[in-house]
Design a protein around this motif. Sequence first.
Motif, PDB file in Angstrom:
ATOM      1  N   PRO A   1       1.977   1.831  16.587  1.00  0.00           N
ATOM      2  CA  PRO A   1       3.148   2.302  15.840  1.00  0.00           C
ATOM      3  C   PRO A   1       4.070   1.141  15.474  1.00  0.00           C
ATOM      4  N   PRO A   2       4.726   1.186  14.323  1.00  0.00           N
ATOM      5  CA  PRO A   2       5.616   0.092  13.904  1.00  0.00           C
ATOM      6  C   PRO A   2       6.699  -0.241  14.919  1.00  0.00           C
ATOM      7  N   GLU A   3       7.172   0.773  15.664  1.00  0.00           N
ATOM      8  CA  GLU A   3       8.247   0.534  16.618  1.00  0.00           C
ATOM      9  C   GLU A   3       7.749   0.000  17.959  1.00  0.00           C
ATOM     10  N   ALA A   4       6.424  -0.094  18.149  1.00  0.00           N
ATOM     11  CA  ALA A   4       5.874  -0.535  19.432  1.00  0.00           C
ATOM     12  C   ALA A   4       6.044  -2.028  19.659  1.00  0.00           C
ATOM     13  N   THR A   5       6.151  -2.791  18.589  1.00  0.00           N
ATOM     14  CA  THR A   5       6.399  -4.234  18.654  1.00  0.00           C
ATOM     15  C   THR A   5       7.424  -4.594  17.594  1.00  0.00           C
ATOM     16  N   ALA A   6       7.966  -5.796  17.684  1.00  0.00           N
ATOM     17  CA  ALA A   6       8.922  -6.223  16.663  1.00  0.00           C
ATOM     18  C   ALA A   6       8.270  -6.358  15.298  1.00  0.00           C
ATOM     19  N   PHE A   7       6.974  -6.669  15.267  1.00  0.00           N
ATOM     20  CA  PHE A   7       6.252  -6.812  14.001  1.00  0.00           C
ATOM     21  C   PHE A   7       6.067  -5.437  13.371  1.00  0.00           C
ATOM     22  N   PRO A   8       6.659  -5.186  12.185  1.00  0.00           N
ATOM     23  CA  PRO A   8       6.696  -3.830  11.639  1.00  0.00           C
ATOM     24  C   PRO A   8       5.603  -3.495  10.633  1.00  0.00           C
ATOM     25  N   GLN A   9       4.835  -4.487  10.190  1.00  0.00           N
ATOM     26  CA  GLN A   9       3.909  -4.274   9.074  1.00  0.00           C
ATOM     27  C   GLN A   9       2.609  -3.659   9.580  1.00  0.00           C
ATOM     28  N   ARG A  10       2.604  -2.335   9.683  1.00  0.00           N
ATOM     29  CA  ARG A  10       1.492  -1.605  10.292  1.00  0.00           C
ATOM     30  C   ARG A  10       0.795  -0.684   9.294  1.00  0.00           C
ATOM     31  N   THR A  11       0.732  -1.079   8.049  1.00  0.00           N
ATOM     32  CA  THR A  11       0.005  -0.315   7.040  1.00  0.00           C
ATOM     33  C   THR A  11      -1.350  -0.968   6.797  1.00  0.00           C
ATOM     34  N   LYS A  12      -2.160  -0.342   5.962  1.00  0.00           N
ATOM     35  CA  LYS A  12      -3.449  -0.924   5.598  1.00  0.00           C
ATOM     36  C   LYS A  12      -3.373  -1.731   4.311  1.00  0.00           C
ATOM     37  N   ASP A  13      -2.152  -2.014   3.859  1.00  0.00           N
ATOM     38  CA  ASP A  13      -1.998  -2.900   2.704  1.00  0.00           C
ATOM     39  C   ASP A  13      -2.593  -4.257   3.019  1.00  0.00           C
ATOM     40  N   LYS A  14      -3.341  -4.809   2.077  1.00  0.00           N
ATOM     41  CA  LYS A  14      -3.975  -6.114   2.264  1.00  0.00           C
ATOM     42  C   LYS A  14      -2.964  -7.227   1.979  1.00  0.00           C
ATOM     43  N   THR A  15      -3.281  -8.417   2.471  1.00  0.00           N
ATOM     44  CA  THR A  15      -2.393  -9.568   2.281  1.00  0.00           C
ATOM     45  C   THR A  15      -2.952 -10.537   1.247  1.00  0.00           C
ATOM     46  N   ALA A  16      -2.035 -11.181   0.558  1.00  0.00           N
ATOM     47  CA  ALA A  16      -2.383 -12.261  -0.367  1.00  0.00           C
ATOM     48  C   ALA A  16      -1.435 -13.423  -0.108  1.00  0.00           C
ATOM     49  N   LEU A  17      -1.871 -14.597  -0.454  1.00  0.00           N
ATOM     50  CA  LEU A  17      -1.061 -15.808  -0.292  1.00  0.00           C
ATOM     51  C   LEU A  17      -1.156 -16.644  -1.554  1.00  0.00           C
ATOM     52  N   VAL A  18      -0.013 -17.077  -2.063  1.00  0.00           N
ATOM     53  CA  VAL A  18       0.005 -18.077  -3.120  1.00  0.00           C
ATOM     54  C   VAL A  18       0.688 -19.312  -2.550  1.00  0.00           C
ATOM     55  N   ALA A  19       0.040 -20.457  -2.685  1.00  0.00           N
ATOM     56  CA  ALA A  19       0.551 -21.705  -2.116  1.00  0.00           C
ATOM     57  C   ALA A  19       0.436 -22.822  -3.137  1.00  0.00           C
ATOM     58  N   LEU A  20       1.537 -23.540  -3.321  1.00  0.00           N
ATOM     59  CA  LEU A  20       1.577 -24.675  -4.238  1.00  0.00           C
ATOM     60  C   LEU A  20       1.688 -25.946  -3.421  1.00  0.00           C
ATOM     61  N   TYR A  21       0.685 -26.807  -3.545  1.00  0.00           N
ATOM     62  CA  TYR A  21       0.589 -27.987  -2.695  1.00  0.00           C
ATOM     63  C   TYR A  21       0.493 -29.260  -3.534  1.00  0.00           C
ATOM     64  N   GLY A  22       1.042 -30.336  -2.983  1.00  0.00           N
ATOM     65  CA  GLY A  22       0.840 -31.664  -3.541  1.00  0.00           C
ATOM     66  C   GLY A  22       1.729 -32.029  -4.703  1.00  0.00           C
TER      67      GLY A  22
END
Length: 373
Positions: A266-287
Motif C-alpha cells: 500500500p502507498p501508505e506502508a512506506t514513505a515511497f508513494p509510487q505504487r501504481t503499475k505505471d512504467k518509468t522513463a528517463l530522459v538524460a542529457l549528458y556531455g
Amino acid sequence: MDSATERKRPGSLQHFKGVVATPSDVKTYNIERWAANVVKKAAYVVYPVDTEDISTAILFALAEVLPIAIAGGRHDVGGASSTEGVVIDMRNMNAVRVDKEKNIGYLEGGTTIYQANQELFKHGLTTTLGMGSSVGLVGLCIGGGLGLKMGQHGLACDNVVSATMVLANGEIVFVDETENPELLWGIKGGPVASKTVQIPYNTYSALADDYTAIPGNKIGVGAHFNQFDYETVKKSCDMLLAVTPKAPASVVLWEFYYYDLVTNVPPEATAFPQRTKDKTALVALYGFKDAWMTEAKTALAEIKKVLSSSSAGSARDSIGYLNYAAILAAENETDMNARRAFGSNYSRLQELKRKYDPDMVFNKWFCIVPAKE
C-alpha cells in the motif's frame, strides 16, 4: 595523514578518527561528482570510518553553523551531495557483510552497487538494485529503488529491514519494525532527518554499467507512462536527436519492469508513494557545456512532457520516479515539488521532520518542511 589540516584540526574534530580535508590539502580533498555541474567547493570534506565519526562531523558543522551534505556514491545530478560547508563523504564506509543463514546482508552507508555485488555474488545472492555501478545504496533506497529484480523482490526500499542512523542532533539510533519504526518507514523511500549508515537486506542483486564514465555536465529527469505508442516514441526520439549536437551522450530510456510486488504494498506502508503499475522513463542529457545549461533544462522539461503525453491519470501528472527527479528535488526553495513527489505521505514526513530535524539540518534532495506545532 600528514597535511596542514590534519596537523591543526578544529577543536571539535580532534576525536574524529577519519581524514579531515580542506581545499589546501591536495592529496585528500576530493569534491568530484558524477556530474560536473553539481560540484561545489566545500570548506571541509571529512571521511568518517564509523558512526561515531559521522556524529562528530554533524556536531562540528552545527557548532560552526555550516551546511551539511552527505556524499555516498556521489552519483548526483541535482547537487544533494555537494555543499560549500561540510561534506560528510562516506566512501571509506563501504563494508559488506553477509549472513548466509539468515539471508541478510549488512551494508555500510558508503557502499555502491558495484561494491555490494562483489560480495553478494560470492554467496549466490541477489536483490533489487539500480543499474549504475557507482550508485550509492543509501540514496537508491531513499528514492525507492527500481531495478531488474523488482519482479522477484520488489523495490530496494521494500527490502530494508533495519538500519543504524545518525540523527540531525548527532544521536546514533537503531531502527527496525519494533525500535523507532517511524524512522524505518521514513527511510523507505523518503528523506527524513538522518543518514543511514548500515542497512540489512533480506535478498540481493544489482546491475553495473559503464554509462557512468561519461564526463562533463549531466542532467536528467523521469516520467511515467501507461500508454506506449509509436507517435510518442518517435517524437521523443526526434527531440532527443535535435539536442545531441550540444549534448552528444544523451539518451531516452523506457523501462518495462514488473510491478506486481510494488503495487502489492500500500502507498501508505512506506514513505515511497509510487505504487501504481505505471512504467518509468528517463530522459538524460549528458556531455554538454556550462553555457548550454539553461537550454538543456528547457529541452529536458519538453521531452519529459512528451514522454507522458499519450498517457492518462497518475502517469501524465507524475513528477517522475523519485530517483530520476534530482534536478526537480534541487528546486527546494519551497516544498511544492516535495508535495508532488510524496503526495498523501507528505504530511507524515512533515511530522517526522518536526520530531527529528525541526531546524532542517538535512535539507538536500526533496526538502521536507517540518509540520507546524
